[in-house]
Each structure stands twice: as structure tokens, then as C-alpha cells.
Scaffold this active site. Structure first.
Site, PDB file in Angstrom:
ATOM      1  N   GLY A   1       0.268  -3.127  -3.431  1.00  0.00           N
ATOM      2  CA  GLY A   1       0.997  -2.282  -2.488  1.00  0.00           C
ATOM      3  C   GLY A   1       0.148  -1.954  -1.283  1.00  0.00           C
ATOM      4  O   GLY A   1      -1.068  -1.733  -1.399  1.00  0.00           O
TER       5      GLY A   1
ATOM      6  N   GLY B   1      -1.230   2.582  -1.029  1.00  0.00           N
ATOM      7  CA  GLY B   1      -1.976   1.357  -1.323  1.00  0.00           C
ATOM      8  C   GLY B   1      -2.977   0.997  -0.233  1.00  0.00           C
ATOM      9  O   GLY B   1      -4.138   0.679  -0.517  1.00  0.00           O
TER      10      GLY B   1
ATOM     11  N   ARG C   1      15.309  20.657  -0.308  1.00  0.00           N
ATOM     12  CA  ARG C   1      16.361  19.642  -0.246  1.00  0.00           C
ATOM     13  C   ARG C   1      17.379  19.740  -1.368  1.00  0.00           C
ATOM     14  O   ARG C   1      18.572  19.547  -1.147  1.00  0.00           O
ATOM     15  CB  ARG C   1      15.715  18.266  -0.284  1.00  0.00           C
ATOM     16  CG  ARG C   1      14.921  18.019   0.948  1.00  0.00           C
ATOM     17  CD  ARG C   1      14.100  16.779   0.852  1.00  0.00           C
ATOM     18  NE  ARG C   1      13.398  16.598   2.121  1.00  0.00           N
ATOM     19  CZ  ARG C   1      12.538  15.636   2.356  1.00  0.00           C
ATOM     20  NH1 ARG C   1      12.245  14.764   1.419  1.00  0.00           N
ATOM     21  NH2 ARG C   1      11.954  15.537   3.524  1.00  0.00           N
TER      22      ARG C   1
ATOM     23  N   HIS D   1      17.137   9.532  -1.959  1.00  0.00           N
ATOM     24  CA  HIS D   1      16.070   9.412  -0.968  1.00  0.00           C
ATOM     25  C   HIS D   1      14.679   9.178  -1.562  1.00  0.00           C
ATOM     26  O   HIS D   1      13.901   8.371  -1.052  1.00  0.00           O
ATOM     27  CB  HIS D   1      16.059  10.701  -0.152  1.00  0.00           C
ATOM     28  CG  HIS D   1      14.964  10.784   0.846  1.00  0.00           C
ATOM     29  ND1 HIS D   1      14.894   9.956   1.939  1.00  0.00           N
ATOM     30  CD2 HIS D   1      13.877  11.592   0.928  1.00  0.00           C
ATOM     31  CE1 HIS D   1      13.820  10.250   2.652  1.00  0.00           C
ATOM     32  NE2 HIS D   1      13.169  11.230   2.053  1.00  0.00           N
TER      33      HIS D   1
ATOM     34  N   GLU E   1       4.136   7.190  -4.406  1.00  0.00           N
ATOM     35  CA  GLU E   1       5.462   7.528  -4.943  1.00  0.00           C
ATOM     36  C   GLU E   1       5.682   6.932  -6.332  1.00  0.00           C
ATOM     37  O   GLU E   1       6.509   7.416  -7.103  1.00  0.00           O
ATOM     38  CB  GLU E   1       6.561   7.064  -3.968  1.00  0.00           C
ATOM     39  CG  GLU E   1       7.938   7.597  -4.366  1.00  0.00           C
ATOM     40  CD  GLU E   1       9.030   7.308  -3.356  1.00  0.00           C
ATOM     41  OE1 GLU E   1       8.720   7.029  -2.177  1.00  0.00           O
ATOM     42  OE2 GLU E   1      10.210   7.367  -3.749  1.00  0.00           O
TER      43      GLU E   1
HETATM   44  C1  FAD Z   1      13.771   7.323   5.649  1.00  0.00           C
HETATM   45  C2  FAD Z   1      12.622   8.010   5.001  1.00  0.00           C
HETATM   46  C3  FAD Z   1      11.927   8.983   5.688  1.00  0.00           C
HETATM   47  C4  FAD Z   1      10.855   9.635   5.074  1.00  0.00           C
HETATM   48  N1  FAD Z   1      10.184  10.600   5.771  1.00  0.00           N
HETATM   49  C5  FAD Z   1       9.133  11.214   5.189  1.00  0.00           C
HETATM   50  C6  FAD Z   1       8.395  12.195   5.913  1.00  0.00           C
HETATM   51  O1  FAD Z   1       8.678  12.499   7.065  1.00  0.00           O
HETATM   52  N2  FAD Z   1       7.357  12.786   5.283  1.00  0.00           N
HETATM   53  C7  FAD Z   1       6.995  12.471   4.014  1.00  0.00           C
HETATM   54  O2  FAD Z   1       6.035  13.046   3.506  1.00  0.00           O
HETATM   55  N3  FAD Z   1       7.667  11.521   3.319  1.00  0.00           N
HETATM   56  C8  FAD Z   1       8.712  10.886   3.867  1.00  0.00           C
HETATM   57  N4  FAD Z   1       9.402   9.934   3.167  1.00  0.00           N
HETATM   58  C9  FAD Z   1       8.885   9.483   1.858  1.00  0.00           C
HETATM   59  C10 FAD Z   1       7.702   8.563   2.072  1.00  0.00           C
HETATM   60  O3  FAD Z   1       7.921   7.720   3.155  1.00  0.00           O
HETATM   61  C11 FAD Z   1       7.413   7.682   0.845  1.00  0.00           C
HETATM   62  O4  FAD Z   1       7.436   8.461  -0.310  1.00  0.00           O
HETATM   63  C12 FAD Z   1       6.044   7.068   0.970  1.00  0.00           C
HETATM   64  O5  FAD Z   1       5.896   6.395   2.198  1.00  0.00           O
HETATM   65  C13 FAD Z   1       5.770   6.103  -0.185  1.00  0.00           C
HETATM   66  O6  FAD Z   1       4.541   5.475   0.054  1.00  0.00           O
HETATM   67  P1  FAD Z   1       3.918   4.500  -1.039  1.00  0.00           P
HETATM   68  O7  FAD Z   1       2.671   3.971  -0.434  1.00  0.00           O
HETATM   69  O8  FAD Z   1       3.825   5.203  -2.323  1.00  0.00           O
HETATM   70  O9  FAD Z   1       4.996   3.353  -1.227  1.00  0.00           O
HETATM   71  P2  FAD Z   1       5.699   2.360  -0.172  1.00  0.00           P
HETATM   72  O10 FAD Z   1       5.498   2.753   1.243  1.00  0.00           O
HETATM   73  O11 FAD Z   1       7.091   2.189  -0.676  1.00  0.00           O
HETATM   74  O12 FAD Z   1       4.913   1.019  -0.348  1.00  0.00           O
HETATM   75  C14 FAD Z   1       5.068   0.204  -1.481  1.00  0.00           C
HETATM   76  C15 FAD Z   1       4.203  -1.007  -1.317  1.00  0.00           C
HETATM   77  O13 FAD Z   1       4.219  -1.728  -2.524  1.00  0.00           O
HETATM   78  C16 FAD Z   1       4.514  -3.083  -2.264  1.00  0.00           C
HETATM   79  N5  FAD Z   1       5.204  -3.598  -3.442  1.00  0.00           N
HETATM   80  C17 FAD Z   1       6.293  -3.098  -4.074  1.00  0.00           C
HETATM   81  N6  FAD Z   1       6.551  -3.806  -5.178  1.00  0.00           N
HETATM   82  C18 FAD Z   1       5.608  -4.767  -5.244  1.00  0.00           C
HETATM   83  C19 FAD Z   1       5.327  -5.813  -6.163  1.00  0.00           C
HETATM   84  N7  FAD Z   1       6.039  -5.990  -7.271  1.00  0.00           N
HETATM   85  N8  FAD Z   1       4.285  -6.637  -5.884  1.00  0.00           N
HETATM   86  C20 FAD Z   1       3.518  -6.473  -4.775  1.00  0.00           C
HETATM   87  N9  FAD Z   1       3.727  -5.481  -3.902  1.00  0.00           N
HETATM   88  C21 FAD Z   1       4.757  -4.652  -4.140  1.00  0.00           C
HETATM   89  C22 FAD Z   1       5.316  -3.120  -1.004  1.00  0.00           C
HETATM   90  O14 FAD Z   1       5.160  -4.356  -0.374  1.00  0.00           O
HETATM   91  C23 FAD Z   1       4.631  -1.981  -0.228  1.00  0.00           C
HETATM   92  O15 FAD Z   1       3.504  -2.490   0.401  1.00  0.00           O
HETATM   93  C24 FAD Z   1      10.481   9.290   3.763  1.00  0.00           C
HETATM   94  C25 FAD Z   1      11.188   8.311   3.065  1.00  0.00           C
HETATM   95  C26 FAD Z   1      12.257   7.677   3.680  1.00  0.00           C
HETATM   96  C27 FAD Z   1      13.033   6.670   2.897  1.00  0.00           C
END
Ligand code: FAD
Length: 659
Positions: free
Chosen positions: A42, A47, A339, A421, A445
């Protein structure tokens, strides 16, 4: 009697152990000669920040993502901001207050110690990102600006217009690129993790699919970190990016990692309403809009009926006939209630017939008062790109004046409705972010760690970056310190061959079903079941029906799916079929958890358990625990394992946003 586990740390807000972790920073550094490899799956905010930090500390990092660039991870969607307890507004904020708001916002279902640590490192994140050049909004005098998000009475949200996630990810990406250049991070884009490989009870590698060639590839390392995001797309329609999936997390669950609190799913109150059955995506209107936008429906049913019939417009309804129901019900927090509370209140009004669009499933978010008070220029500075995004989708510009009644100008309001969401549940991790499989870690997340039953706005980015920059790089070293004497295992081991064979067989199985239905048509149906029976309001009976329907639909998937093409080369339909297979497992898990939790808390609302005023009714005596699930095979009910919660610093009480 359910099994009981603990998080391996003494409860309480500032465990002494946390101070020890900081000392570990010296353990591994670029100058030492240890050759320890870590796979980070990720490149979202969690990540990318983890991979960059681990690389900087001297580890050899293998970093994978499914997109063509780390900069395209779902995290770029984040609009509104990121929380930190800097107290730049001098409004009484503190680490303790951020900690308290987060625990309360999560309806007292989060692990206290984790949340304290999160609040503690929140300020470091802002410093780190500013140092990277993230262009946070600033006030005229140069100080970083703040705005407010739900569940807080202070202003602690740092933002970069409506693109906070994108700017933060560019910052993390620049650090990551630095480590790629230094040779400490090897980046694999368009690779998808299909399975985790367990050798002698420890996570020692993964099987990934090169999405362009279709080839399966083995990677081995001393530890595996998954940062693969949430499972919101189980519901088909959500605000998540189309590519978001839970395949990596579900595979870890199938291999023995516990899955915690799956029923805690966040339904965001301010999304553009569903407008037809051809839609595959919902759009979020950032919570930041609730700083200046006021939510309302008509007071009179006849006005609501006229709005639904299209014979009246929102701006024709004068002030005295508007019901600002959040301000009425929750005077202390008004439009900035958390929310889950705002979503349920919108549903309650719409269920009573006061919805304002043709489906009756929408409420207004109105900027008339703030534009009249502050002027359109200020409002555009704050929310310009969100207004433009809304216009692009609906053809209505919320900054357009539409009517004047008694000298008061009325602007065109947005229409919004709750949508799936964010997922608070996720892979269970202990205080060190290690899952129940030694050597396997989960961050961002995709773990369950900090938000309890409801996440506060702007806290996901905070958690993702806290995990990636400040927590995991230290805690993983406790595990790796022992591993330093162990060589990296060879990918020729039978465990790797076995895992690869199984993945390959699954690809063949899906391709050979040769039925009649497309992946999307089945996924859409699963989404309907999830929304209808496992959505905003749940009942025991509905959940059982939902489980039955999911079971039947899964059979349809197994026998009547059609995946065109072959497994060689790019095959997007095949990739989607794998994701859908795992959404089925996930959907059932959400329902099992929801059924077992006979209470309402945060995002989990069981209609049988509510107060007379329609608020969530918790049962602390029986459900004050983290519900972890252990996989017991396809079609079998998973086993519930409980991690009892212990609070020392905060008194557990009923949430109150009224006064
Ligand atoms: C529209 C929207 C607006 C938001 N606004 C806010 C905000 O203003 N403030 C806030 O705090 N939060 C906000 N959130 C929530 C926040 O954006 C997410 O919770 C956060 O960005 C998740 O980050 P992450 O790095 O955990 O996962 P992600 O950003 O989802 O990244 C997942 C990564 O894993 C990779 N991946 C997935 N499955 C695999 C696999 N099987 N093999 C290899 N790679 C894989 C993907 O390629 C990606 O690189 C928002 C969410 C949305 C949908």
C-alpha cells in the site's frame, strides 16, 4: 464462552512502554549493517509514510500498490483536513482534549491507550508535513489556519483547501521517492497482493500479481505490513475510490489474523444523493462544509411534498419555515455533531417525509447565512473547489443567488444524503500494530485501532500518518530486533509454492465458471443487500435476512459468474472478481458482528436499541469489548474473541452533544 485476548499493554493513557519504543529509534539506522527486509503493501498515506520512514531508518523496503503511481492511492480523495492538538487558535485545545474528543466520538469503544498515543503524536505530523513542504492553508499573518470538524468544540483541523489528502500524499511521496533514489525502497506499482505467506507461524512474505502481465510473483521479507485501506466498497456504492478493495485484509483474515469490529461502518452525512441505478460511485461533500453550511429541511410537510414534486425550490422557503434540525436537537454542537449522529438525524427527517429531492432522500446544506455574513469571496476561498465539484455533478452552483425574501438573499442550497464512507473496523492489532499473526502488521484504515465505533472527521489522515511516520517504525523494531539473527527465508520454500498454487487455482476457478453475470451486476446486488439489511438502521431479523441473501448471492457468484479473457496479461474483470469474492466474506463478517452486538454504538445502530429520542443506546455491561473474529472456513460462522476494554483516564458515559 468466548475466548479473551488482550492488547499486550497495560491500559491507561500514557503507558510507560511507549517511552521505551522511542529509544528503539537507535536500534536500526542507515549506518548499521543489518539486512532486514520489510514488505509494505500500500502507498496511501499510511503505506507511503511507513515505507519512507522504514527506508530512512535503514531497512530494505519492498513497497507495492495497485495503481500506476503511489500518488494515485485513494488517500488523495481526502478533502477536509487533518487534526492536531496544536491549539493555534488558543481555544483551549490540548493533547488530552483531542484524546477525549476522539474516545467520546468513538462512543467509548476505542482502546484508550492507542488514542492517547495518537493525540500525542498528532502535532509531530503537522511539523513533519510542513517540513516536507505541504502547503497547508495559512492565515494572513502566516500562522497555519484551522477549521472545525464534527465532534469538537475547538478548531484543530489543518487543511490545504479541499485537497488535504492529495497534498499530504505528495509530501509522503517525496519522502518515499527520496528513499527509492537512495536504494532503500523498491517500488512495485500495478502489483496486487493476493496472499500472505506464513512460515513456521510467522508472516514471511506475500504472493502478488503483476496486474499488467498477470504473472504471480513471490516476495519474502522479515516482516509484512499491510496498509491497504478500508472495506467500504463492500456496499458497492460508497465515497471510496473505485479501486478500493479488501482483498489483502481478507486474505490475512483467512490465514488467521483476527478481524476486529467489522460492523463499525461509517455513513457520512454529506454526500451527493443517489440519483439513479446506473451509478457506480458516490461523491462526498467534505464535512468542512458544515463549518459554514447549515443543514435543514422544511418545517411543513406540504413544503416537502412540493419540493419532492419539483413545484417548489428550496430558496422559495422563508427562514421561519425552515427546520435546522441539528441546531434544534443539539444546540451545543449544532451542525458540527459527529457523523453518525448527523446521518441518523437526516434519515429520521427523511423517513418522516421531510426529504427535499424527488426521491425524498435528501436534506439541504445551505450557505445563504454565511455568504450574507462573510461574502462570497471568503466562502469561495474556503470551499471553492468543493462548490465547483458540486456544480460539475449536479449543475447547481451553491454560490449562485436565487431569491430575495424580505431583503434577505437566498443562495442555491446543496442537496446531501448519508452514504457509506469509512470503515472503523479492520484487522485486529495490538498496541504495537502487530496482528494476531507474528510478523504481520496492519496500519491506516485497514486496521481497527483508534476510532472505536465512530471516527471523527479529519482523524483518518491523522491516524494513517501517525501509524506510518511515528508508531510503526518504532514498534516494528521490537519484533525485528529478535528477527535480526534470522535470515530472510527463500521464496523456494514449499509454503510459497503452496500459496502461489492456491492463488493460481482461484484465478482458474473464477475464469472457468463461465456463467452469465458480470462482476458488477452481482456486486451491485450485494451492495443493495448490504445497504438494506446491514446499513444505517439494523435489526436482528434484517441481519439474518441479509446473511441469507448474501449466502444465496454468493452461490450465484460461484456458479453463474462470467469473467472474460484469460489470466495472462491485463484482465481488469478478473481482478474485480477477486475483489468481489472477498467483499462477500467481508459483508457476511459485518453482518455477523452486527448481529452479535445487541446494542447501538457509533456507526452501528440496531433499531431495537435506541432511546426515546432515537439516540444510540449502548450496553456497557455486556458489550464493552473489541469484537474480534477468527475465520473458520467458507460458509461457516466465524468465532468471536473478545478483547475487554479498560478505561482509566476517561469516565465512560452516555455521549452528549446537546449541552
Ligand atoms: C472522499 C473522501 C474524503 C475523505 N476526507 C478525509 C479528510 O478530509 N480527512 C481525513 O482524515 N480522512 C478523510 N477521508 C478518509 C481517508 O482518506 C482514508 O481513511 C485514508 O486516506 C486511508 O489511507 P490508507 O493509507 O489507510 O489507505 P488508502 O489511501 O486507501 O491506500 C491503500 C493503498 O493500498 C493499496 N492496495 C490496496 N489493496 C492492495 C493489494 N491487494 N495489493 C497491493 N496494494 C494494495 C492501494 O494501491 C493503495 O496504495 C476521506 C475519505 C474519502 C473517501
Amino acid at each position: 464462552m468466548a475466548k479473551v485476548i488482550d492488547s499486550k499493554i497495560p491500559a491507561g493513557p500514557v503507558p510507560e512502554k511507549w517511552k521505551e519504543y522511542k529509544a528503539h529509534q537507535r536500534l536500526v539506522n542507515p549506518k548499521n549493517k543489518l539486512k532486514l527486509d520489510v514488505i509494505v503493501v500500500g502507498t496511501g498515506l499510511a503505506g507511503a509514510s511507513a515505507a519512507a520512514s522504514l527506508g530512512e531508518m535503514g531497512f530494505n523496503v519492498i513497497n507495492l500498490c495497485i495503481q500506476d503511481s503511489p500518488r494515485r492511492a485513494h488517500s488523495i480523495a481526502a478533502q477536509g483536513g487533518i487534526n492536531a492538538a496544536k491549539c493555534y487558535q488558543n481555544d483551549g485545545d490540548s493533547v488530552y482534549r483531542l484524546f477525549y474528543d476522539t474516545v467520546k466520538g468513538g462512543d467509548y469503544r476505542a482502546r484508550e491507550a492507542n488514542v492517547y498515543r495518537l493525540a500525542e503524536v498528532s502535532n509531530n505530523i503537522i511539523d513533519q508535513c510542513v517540513a516536507q513542504g505541504v502547503p497547508f492553508a495559512r492565515e494572513y499573518g502566516g500562522m497555519l489556519a484551522n477549521r472545525s470538524f464534527g465532534g469538537a468544540q475547538v478548531s484543530r483541523t489543518f487543511y490545504a483547501k479541499g485537497q488535504t489528502g492529495q497534498q499530504l500524499l505528495l509530501g509522503a511521496y517525496s519522502s518515499l521517492s527520496c528513499q527509492v533514489q537512495a536504494g532503500k525502497v523498491k517500488l512495485y506499482t500495478r502489483y496486487e497482493m493476493e496472499d500472505v505467506v506464513i512460515v513456521d507461524g510467522r508472516a514471511r512474505g506475500i504472493i502478488a500479481k503483476d496486474l499488467c502481465t498477470g504473472k504471480l510473483v513471490r516476495f519474502s521479507a522479515n516482516a509484512v505490513v499491510i496498509a491497504t485501506g478500508g472495506y467500504g466498497n463492500t456496499y458497492f456504492l460508497s465515497t471510496n475510490a473505485m479501486g478500493c478493495n479488501c482483498t489483502a485484509a481478507v486474505q490475512c483474515y483467512r490465514k488467521g489474523a483476527y478481524f476486529a469490529n467489522p460492523s463499525y461502518v461509517q455513513i457520512h452525512p454529506t454526500c451527493i444523493p443517489v440519483h439513479g441505478d446506473k451509478q457506480s460511485k458516490l461523491t462526498l461533500m467534505s464535512e468542512s462544509l458544515r463549518n459554514d453550511g447549515r443543514i435543514w429541511v422544511p418545517k411543513k410537510l406540504e413544503d416537502a411534498k412540493a419540493l419532492q414534486a419539483g413545484t417548489k425550490q428550496g430558496w422559495e422557503i422563508p427562514e421561519e419555515d425552515r427546520d435546522y434540525y441539528l441546531e434544534r436537537r443539539y444546540p451545543a454542537f449544532g451542525n458540527l455533531v459527529p457523523r453518525d449522529v448527523a446521518s441518523r438525524a437526516a434519515k429520521e427527517r427523511c423517513d418522516k417525509g421531510f426529504g427535499v429531492n424527488n426521491t425524498g432522500l435528501a436534506v439541504f446544506l445551505d450557505f445563504s447565512e454565511s455568504i450574507n455574513r462573510l461574502g462570497i469571496d471568503i466562502i469561495m476561498q474556503r470551499y471553492g473547489n468543493l462548490f465547483e465539484m458540486y456544480e460539475e455533478i449536479t449543475d447547481v452552483f451553491p454560490g449562485d443567488v436565487a431569491n430575495e425574501i424580505n431583503g434577505v438573499k437566498y443562495y442555491k442550497p446543496m442537496m446531501i444524503y448519508p452514504a457509506i464512507h469509512y470503515t472503523m473496523g479492520g484487522i485486529w492489532v495490538d498496541y504495537e500494530l502487530q496482528t494476531s499473526i507474528p510478523g504481520l502488521f496492519a496500519i491506516g484504515e485497514c486496521n481497527f485501532s483508534d476510532h472505536g465505533a465512530n471516527r471523527l472527521g479529519a482523524s483518518a489522515l491523522m491516524q494513517g500518518l501517525a501509524d506510518g511516520y511515528f508508531v510503526l517504525p518504532y514498534t516494528i523494531q521490537n519484533y525485528l530486533a529478535d528477527q535480526a539473527v534470522w535470515p530472510k527465508v527463500s521464496t523456494d520454500l514449499p509454503e510459497f509454492a503452496e500459496a502461489e498454487k492456491k492463488v493460481d487455482a482461484e484465478l482458474d476457478r473464477l475464469l472457468n465458471i463461465k456463467g452469465k453475470r458480470s462482476v458488477d451486476s452481482i456486486h451491485k446486488e450485494l451492495g443493495h443487500i448490504m445497504w438494506e439489511y446491514v446499513g444505517m438502521g439494523r435489526t436482528a431479523e434484517g441481519l439474518k435476512t441479509g446473511l441469507k441473501k448474501m449466502h444465496e448471492l454468493e452461490k450465484e457468484f460461484d456458479t453463474n459468474l462470467f469473467v472474460p479473457g484469460t489470466k495472462e496479461g491485463l484482465n481488469i474483470e478478473l481482478d474485480k472478481a477477486i475483489h468481489l469474492r472477498d467483499f462477500f466474506t467481508m459483508g457476511q463478517l459485518v453482518a455477523f458482528d452486527a448481529l452479535s452486538r445487541n446494542e447501538s454504538c457509533g456507526g452501528h445502530f440496531r433499531e431495537e436499541y435506541q432511546t426515546e429520542e432515537g439516540e444510540a443506546k449502548r450496553d456497557d455491561e455486556n458489550y464493552f469489548y473489541v469484537g474480534c473474529w477468527e475465520y473458520k472456513g467458507k460458509g461457516n460462522e466465524p468465532e468471536l474473541i473478545k478483547e475487554p476494554l479498560e478505561y482509566e483516564a476517561i469516565k465512560v458515559q452516555t455521549r452528549n452533544y446537546k449541552n
